[in-house]
Write a protein that holds these residues in place. Structure first.
Motif, PDB file in Angstrom:
ATOM      1  N   SER A 157       0.387   4.093   2.605  1.00 30.31           N
ATOM      2  CA  SER A 157       0.447   3.815   4.026  1.00 30.31           C
ATOM      3  C   SER A 157       1.635   4.512   4.679  1.00 30.31           C
ATOM      4  O   SER A 157       2.670   4.733   4.053  1.00 30.31           O
ATOM      5  N   ASN A 171       0.863  -1.178   0.000  1.00 32.36           N
ATOM      6  CA  ASN A 171       0.000   0.000   0.000  1.00 32.36           C
ATOM      7  C   ASN A 171       0.905   1.235   0.000  1.00 32.36           C
ATOM      8  O   ASN A 171       1.410   1.632   1.052  1.00 32.36           O
ATOM      9  N   GLY A 207       3.843   0.676   8.555  1.00 36.42           N
ATOM     10  CA  GLY A 207       2.815   1.455   9.218  1.00 36.42           C
ATOM     11  C   GLY A 207       3.400   2.577  10.059  1.00 36.42           C
ATOM     12  O   GLY A 207       4.512   3.048   9.831  1.00 36.42           O
ATOM     13  N   ALA A 241       2.365  -2.455   4.444  1.00 37.57           N
ATOM     14  CA  ALA A 241       1.171  -1.603   4.560  1.00 37.57           C
ATOM     15  C   ALA A 241       1.050  -1.147   6.012  1.00 37.57           C
ATOM     16  O   ALA A 241       1.984  -1.313   6.806  1.00 37.57           O
ATOM     17  N   GLY A 242      -0.094  -0.581   6.351  1.00 32.20           N
ATOM     18  CA  GLY A 242      -0.306  -0.092   7.705  1.00 32.20           C
ATOM     19  C   GLY A 242      -0.473  -1.210   8.710  1.00 32.20           C
ATOM     20  O   GLY A 242      -0.657  -2.379   8.358  1.00 32.20           O
TER      21      GLY A 242
END
Length: 313
Positions: free
Chosen positions: A36, A33, A112, A87-88
């Motif tokens: 993120s 992502n 993240g 990602a987060g």
């Protein structure tokens, strides 16, 4: 005059990096992502470049708003040996919660804000370093955790009014002072308005200002995954409560004299109103009646062998 060395056209491509000898790795999917926390727009290309260094059938998938869930579903459906997640914190928890103990290994990389799970597994906030270490040194490791109202955590959960300080701390960390002040005022108003009642493994009900539940992976008090380390925060006055809130977020609160701990597999928690909580760094509100269950083998991670295990070999 110096002679120029012409590249050998017949030399072929550079040799691939050696994959871990501890578990077979043939296919990998990496979910990224770019929007993120600490990932960035260059991450997709950088990830593809790193994966190309190894003899591995690897696919990098970009997570976006519309096809977010479908991309995760497809990643599992393709039956890879490992799914990397850049990602987060919430996405890392979501992917790990879908995994099965006998399914694909999960490698949540630090992408993240708090990165509690990635730091616990890889000991670094550098996702590129964590990725290479997992590829070259990784082995399957069962990760224990907890579940409450459908939300899974693998590091720690804080239940009660001290959890309200987490958003204020994050706002301070990112320089959002006005937002930090608003969160701080909310935490002050909520403090002391609702104590928790809890019981551990069906035992007597007790009261506490807050309850912190730590997974065996993080706990320094447990050598075996026999349950969650349950720590009750029970301050006697306001100054003690604020000290606990600070210790819970900035240092080792288990050394505080107002904290008592013991392992538990089922924790029942009750309050007069919804319970503020922080689950692996993610703030949320739980229902007034909450049951936390220990998951001894929540999923398999691809992670380098812990130093203690290496030293004992």
């Amino acid at each position: 005059m110096t002679d120029t060395v012409e590249p050998d056209a017949e030399a072929g491509p550079a040799p691939k990096g050696a994959l871990t000898p501890h578990t077979p790795l043939r296919r990998a999917v990496m979910l990224v992502n770019p929007l993120s926390g600490s990932v960035g727009s260059r991450a997709v290309g950088e990830a593809e470049g790193i994966l190309a260094d190894y003899d591995l059938d690897a696919e990098v998938v970009v997570l976006d708003g519309e096809g977010f869930e479908a991309a995760i579903d497809q990643a599992f459906a393709s039956k890879p040996d490992v799914i990397f997640v850049l990602a987060g914190d919430g996405t890392a928890r979501s992917v790990a919660s879908r995994a099965k103990p006998d399914g694909a290994m999960i490698a949540p990389l630090p992408g993240g804000t708090m990165n509690m799970l990635p730091k616990a597994l890889y000991g670094t906030a550098d996702w590129k370093q964590a990725l290479r270490r997992a590829l070259e040194e990784g082995e399957p490791q069962y990760v224990s955790g907890g579940e409450v109202q459908g939300e899974y955590f693998y590091c720690a959960a804080i239940l009660g009014s001290p959890a309200l300080w987490a958003p204020a701390r994050e706002a301070m960390r990112t320089g959002k002072l006005r937002l930090a002040w608003q969160y701080g005022r909310r935490a002050l108003k909520r403090a002391f308005t609702g104590r928790l009642r809890f019981s551990l493994d069906g035992g007597d009900r007790r009261r506490a200002e807050a309850l912190v539940l730590i997974s065996p992976m993080i706990s320094k008090a447990m050598e075996e995954p026999v349950g969650l380390e349950a720590a009750a925060m029970d301050p006697s006055d306001a100054s003690q409560a604020f000290r606990l809130a600070a210790n819970a977020l900035f240092s080792d609160w288990r050394h505080d004299p107002a904290v008592s701990t013991r392992p538990a597999k089922r924790i029942e928690v009750r309050a007069r109103s919804r319970i503020p909580a922080v689950i692996d760094g993610e703030p949320l509100l739980l229902k007034p009646d909450a049951v936390v269950r220990f998951a001894p083998k929540a999923f398999r991670a691809l992670t380098p062998r812990p130093p203690a295990a290496e030293d004992s070999v």
